[in-house]
Design a protein around this motif. Structure first.
Motif, PDB file in Angstrom:
ATOM      1  N   HIS A  54     -15.173  26.085  25.023  1.00 41.32           N
ATOM      2  CA  HIS A  54     -13.806  26.928  25.492  1.00 41.32           C
ATOM      3  C   HIS A  54     -13.943  28.389  24.617  1.00 41.32           C
ATOM      4  CE1 HIS A  54     -11.727  24.019  27.996  1.00 41.32           C
ATOM      5  NE2 HIS A  54     -12.059  23.368  27.164  1.00 41.32           N
ATOM      6  N   GLU A  55     -14.372  28.262  23.502  1.00 42.77           N
ATOM      7  CA  GLU A  55     -13.985  29.432  22.763  1.00 42.77           C
ATOM      8  C   GLU A  55     -15.393  30.555  23.253  1.00 42.77           C
ATOM      9  OE1 GLU A  55     -15.769  30.963  18.177  1.00 42.77           O
ATOM     10  OE2 GLU A  55     -14.773  28.957  18.574  1.00 42.77           O
ATOM     11  N   VAL A  56     -16.281  30.272  23.599  1.00 40.93           N
ATOM     12  CA  VAL A  56     -17.231  31.266  24.040  1.00 40.93           C
ATOM     13  C   VAL A  56     -17.665  31.502  25.512  1.00 40.93           C
ATOM     14  CG1 VAL A  56     -18.509  30.974  21.565  1.00 40.93           C
ATOM     15  CG2 VAL A  56     -19.114  29.665  23.672  1.00 40.93           C
TER      16      VAL A  56
ATOM     17  N   ASP B 217     -12.705  17.327  28.735  1.00 45.90           N
ATOM     18  CA  ASP B 217     -12.733  18.694  27.952  1.00 45.90           C
ATOM     19  C   ASP B 217     -13.439  19.811  28.019  1.00 45.90           C
ATOM     20  OD1 ASP B 217     -10.489  17.288  26.538  1.00 45.90           O
ATOM     21  OD2 ASP B 217     -11.854  16.310  25.177  1.00 45.90           O
ATOM     22  N   LEU B 218     -14.388  19.626  29.206  1.00 42.83           N
ATOM     23  CA  LEU B 218     -15.490  20.213  29.501  1.00 42.83           C
ATOM     24  C   LEU B 218     -14.877  21.343  30.168  1.00 42.83           C
ATOM     25  CD1 LEU B 218     -18.812  21.022  29.513  1.00 42.83           C
ATOM     26  CD2 LEU B 218     -18.641  20.147  31.744  1.00 42.83           C
ATOM     27  N   PRO B 219     -15.100  22.837  29.643  1.00 42.11           N
ATOM     28  CA  PRO B 219     -14.430  23.886  30.312  1.00 42.11           C
ATOM     29  C   PRO B 219     -14.876  24.088  31.970  1.00 42.11           C
ATOM     30  CG  PRO B 219     -15.520  24.796  28.289  1.00 42.11           C
ATOM     31  CD  PRO B 219     -15.740  23.469  28.464  1.00 42.11           C
TER      32      PRO B 219
ATOM     33  N   HIS C 233     -23.729  12.634  13.293  1.00 41.00           N
ATOM     34  CA  HIS C 233     -23.552  12.565  14.709  1.00 41.00           C
ATOM     35  C   HIS C 233     -23.170  14.152  15.278  1.00 41.00           C
ATOM     36  CE1 HIS C 233     -22.824   8.419  13.745  1.00 41.00           C
ATOM     37  NE2 HIS C 233     -23.135   8.157  15.027  1.00 41.00           N
ATOM     38  N   GLU C 234     -24.073  14.151  16.390  1.00 41.46           N
ATOM     39  CA  GLU C 234     -23.464  15.607  17.209  1.00 41.46           C
ATOM     40  C   GLU C 234     -22.257  15.508  17.661  1.00 41.46           C
ATOM     41  OE1 GLU C 234     -25.916  17.519  19.905  1.00 41.46           O
ATOM     42  OE2 GLU C 234     -27.595  15.831  19.799  1.00 41.46           O
ATOM     43  N   ASP C 235     -21.379  16.422  17.312  1.00 39.97           N
ATOM     44  CA  ASP C 235     -19.772  16.333  17.412  1.00 39.97           C
ATOM     45  C   ASP C 235     -19.270  16.797  18.803  1.00 39.97           C
ATOM     46  OD1 ASP C 235     -16.925  16.644  16.955  1.00 39.97           O
ATOM     47  OD2 ASP C 235     -17.181  17.522  15.004  1.00 39.97           O
ATOM     48  N   ILE C 236     -19.073  15.849  19.647  1.00 42.73           N
ATOM     49  CA  ILE C 236     -18.750  15.913  20.986  1.00 42.73           C
ATOM     50  C   ILE C 236     -17.341  16.825  21.218  1.00 42.73           C
ATOM     51  CG2 ILE C 236     -18.069  15.031  23.197  1.00 42.73           C
ATOM     52  CD1 ILE C 236     -19.752  12.621  22.392  1.00 42.73           C
ATOM     53  N   ALA C 237     -16.356  16.453  20.315  1.00 40.82           N
ATOM     54  CA  ALA C 237     -15.027  17.462  20.348  1.00 40.82           C
ATOM     55  C   ALA C 237     -15.496  18.618  20.045  1.00 40.82           C
ATOM     56  CB  ALA C 237     -14.069  16.933  19.392  1.00 40.82           C
ATOM     57  N   ALA C 238     -16.479  18.903  18.943  1.00 35.95           N
ATOM     58  CA  ALA C 238     -16.388  20.349  18.483  1.00 35.95           C
ATOM     59  C   ALA C 238     -17.213  21.231  19.520  1.00 35.95           C
ATOM     60  CB  ALA C 238     -17.259  20.438  16.998  1.00 35.95           C
TER      61      ALA C 238
ATOM     62  N   SER D  32     -28.815   9.107  15.684  1.00 33.82           N
ATOM     63  CA  SER D  32     -27.491   8.628  15.887  1.00 33.82           C
ATOM     64  C   SER D  32     -27.180   8.605  17.577  1.00 33.82           C
ATOM     65  CB  SER D  32     -26.299   9.445  15.142  1.00 33.82           C
ATOM     66  OG  SER D  32     -26.511  10.739  15.297  1.00 33.82           O
ATOM     67  N   TRP D  33     -25.903   8.138  17.743  1.00 31.26           N
ATOM     68  CA  TRP D  33     -25.635   7.635  18.912  1.00 31.26           C
ATOM     69  C   TRP D  33     -24.216   7.513  19.293  1.00 31.26           C
ATOM     70  CZ3 TRP D  33     -27.043   4.128  16.025  1.00 31.26           C
ATOM     71  CH2 TRP D  33     -26.703   2.899  16.132  1.00 31.26           C
ATOM     72  N   HIS D  34     -23.500   8.110  20.543  1.00 32.40           N
ATOM     73  CA  HIS D  34     -22.358   7.905  21.041  1.00 32.40           C
ATOM     74  C   HIS D  34     -22.352   6.740  22.295  1.00 32.40           C
ATOM     75  CE1 HIS D  34     -20.539  11.310  18.760  1.00 32.40           C
ATOM     76  NE2 HIS D  34     -21.610  11.878  19.146  1.00 32.40           N
ATOM     77  N   ARG D  35     -21.317   6.175  22.251  1.00 34.54           N
ATOM     78  CA  ARG D  35     -20.898   5.289  23.547  1.00 34.54           C
ATOM     79  C   ARG D  35     -20.907   6.070  24.770  1.00 34.54           C
ATOM     80  NH1 ARG D  35     -16.608   1.860  24.726  1.00 34.54           N
ATOM     81  NH2 ARG D  35     -15.241   3.788  24.026  1.00 34.54           N
ATOM     82  N   GLY D  36     -21.510   5.619  25.801  1.00 39.02           N
ATOM     83  CA  GLY D  36     -21.941   6.301  27.131  1.00 39.02           C
ATOM     84  C   GLY D  36     -20.134   6.588  27.538  1.00 39.02           C
ATOM     85  N   ALA D  37     -19.305   5.762  27.365  1.00 34.68           N
ATOM     86  CA  ALA D  37     -18.274   5.963  27.728  1.00 34.68           C
ATOM     87  C   ALA D  37     -17.451   7.161  27.240  1.00 34.68           C
ATOM     88  CB  ALA D  37     -17.326   4.525  27.561  1.00 34.68           C
ATOM     89  N   ASP D  38     -17.580   7.293  26.140  1.00 32.77           N
ATOM     90  CA  ASP D  38     -16.881   8.275  25.148  1.00 32.77           C
ATOM     91  C   ASP D  38     -17.489   9.566  25.775  1.00 32.77           C
ATOM     92  OD1 ASP D  38     -15.754   6.631  23.696  1.00 32.77           O
ATOM     93  OD2 ASP D  38     -16.919   6.474  22.201  1.00 32.77           O
ATOM     94  N   ILE D  39     -18.730   9.743  26.025  1.00 36.32           N
ATOM     95  CA  ILE D  39     -19.117  11.015  26.780  1.00 36.32           C
ATOM     96  C   ILE D  39     -18.544  11.355  28.059  1.00 36.32           C
ATOM     97  CG2 ILE D  39     -21.252  12.113  27.908  1.00 36.32           C
ATOM     98  CD1 ILE D  39     -22.833  10.748  25.599  1.00 36.32           C
TER      99      ILE D  39
END
Length: 372
Positions: A152-154, A183-185, A141-146, A170-177
């Motif tokens: 933030h780092e760059v 956490d988005l800078p 899965h694409e790692d949203i937290a990473a 693969s997929w994530h729940r929309g609510a999790d996004i």
């Protein structure tokens, strides 16, 4: 010889494309493919109403398309329950990606994506001088937290996330996004590529407020709607963000017949439901074929299935090459460890039967090579 008229940036770039098309492969191999299962096109076809509308409009192809894609944006407005001012139509998601990067990314600007994710986005970032930073997938899965941590780092201008994901399905729940937006800078933009969302389970589409300036979502008619060759995509976002596209877009880039066909396709939700059912059947069948031959299909929310070949990238490439030599057009991820897989698009029964017949021979050839 160096063409000194090119910019230094242009001179530094390779003359390459993100994908080699099936027609190129057919010319190289000197024969057509038996099954075209590598481009994630919709082999079940577009709405017959869309086809009829395009055929009726063909006599007026001498006219430029409506520069505002007015009728299509009205249809999309009704579909999504939002104002047309929140919608920008473009030449597929690919064309919109190029315009978005042009608007936001200058030389040296940081952009974050997943290692192995959709390479056309990377192509545009390089073309405008951006600096690409990648994070690995996590459990395919694409790692949203990473992604957020790297942003933030760059100090990323754009964070790219595809949901559902290509090439893994693969997929994530929309609510999790939506939750991850906290956490988005500040100053970063989440580019949410939803090309396959019509193929996904309920709850996959992120319930983002269309006025949220932190997010732009992109959709396409190339997948579930079956109009890849027409090149129709659209972006959903805050009015100020959408209106900025007018600064850089090709105002007559949308083909007239494509606009007319796409408008009818959007209105024909019964056909979309038919295609969604066909895709679900094909996913199950491709998975069954893989399991029959000792392979592991990954769960998919798209119109393709990633199949784990059980070894490394070299073995998966040998399987892919053996399939191609038998007339099967398939593809595979390019980054480790996802490149242990091949990727097979959903298709009708005849194409699935051809794949089922070719796979055991391809596996035997690949295993023979591995044993040498």
């Amino acid at each position: 010889m160096t063409d000194l008229r090119q910019t230094p940036l242009a001179q530094s770039l390779p003359a390459s494309v993100p994908f080699v098309g099936p027609e190129t492969h057919e010319r190289q191999r000197g024969a057509p493919f038996v099954a075209r299962l590598g481009a994630n096109e919709n082999l079940f076809g577009p709405s017959p109403k869309a086809v009829a509308a395009m055929q009726a409009a063909a006599g007026e192809i001498w006219k430029y398309g409506d520069a505002e894609s007015y009728e299509l944006r009205q249809a999309l407005s009704a579909l999504h329950g939002i104002s047309p001012d929140h919608i920008m139509v473009g030449e597929g998601i690919d064309g919109l990606l190029g315009n978005l990067v042009r608007l936001y990314v200058g030389a040296g600007d940081a952009v974050v994506t997943s290692l192995g994710a959709y390479p056309t986005f990377n192509y545009h970032v390089a073309g405008f001088g951006g600096v690409l930073h990648t994070v690995p997938y996590r459990d395919d899965h694409e790692d949203i937290a990473a992604l957020m941590a790297k942003a933030h780092e760059v100090g990323a201008k754009i964070v790219y996330l595809a949901n559902p994901d290509n090439p893994m399905g693969s997929w994530h729940r929309g609510a999790d996004i939506v939750a991850a937006l906290d956490d988005l800078p500040e100053g970063s933009l989440l580019l949410l590529d939803e090309a396959y969302v019509e193929c996904a389970p309920d709850g996959t589409a992120a319930p983002v407020d269309v006025n949220d300036p932190r997010v732009i979502r992109m959709r396409t008619l190339s997948k579930a709607y079956g109009m890849a060759g027409a090149r129709v995509g659209y972006a959903l976002g805050a009015v100020e963000m959408i209106s900025a596209f007018h600064k850089v877009r090709n105002h007559f880039g949308m083909n007239r017949c494509a606009q007319i066909g796409a408008t009818e396709a959007i209105k024909d939700q019964d056909w979309l439901a038919h295609v969604q059912a066909e895709i679900a059947t094909a996913r199950d069948e491709i998975s069954r074929i893989a399991i029959e031959h000792g392979l592991t299909p990954l769960p998919s929310a798209t119109n393709f299935v990633a199949i784990d070949c059980g070894q490394d990238g070299a073995f998966a490439k040998a399987v892919l090459d053996a399939l191609v030599s038998r007339g099967m057009f398939v593809r595979m991820p390019f980054a480790e460890p996802q490149n242990r897989c091949i990727r097979v698009s959903c298709g009708p029964e005849a194409e699935r039967a051809a794949f089922a017949a070719a796979l055991p021979e391809a596996l035997a050839e690949a295993r023979s090579q591995a044993d040498r």
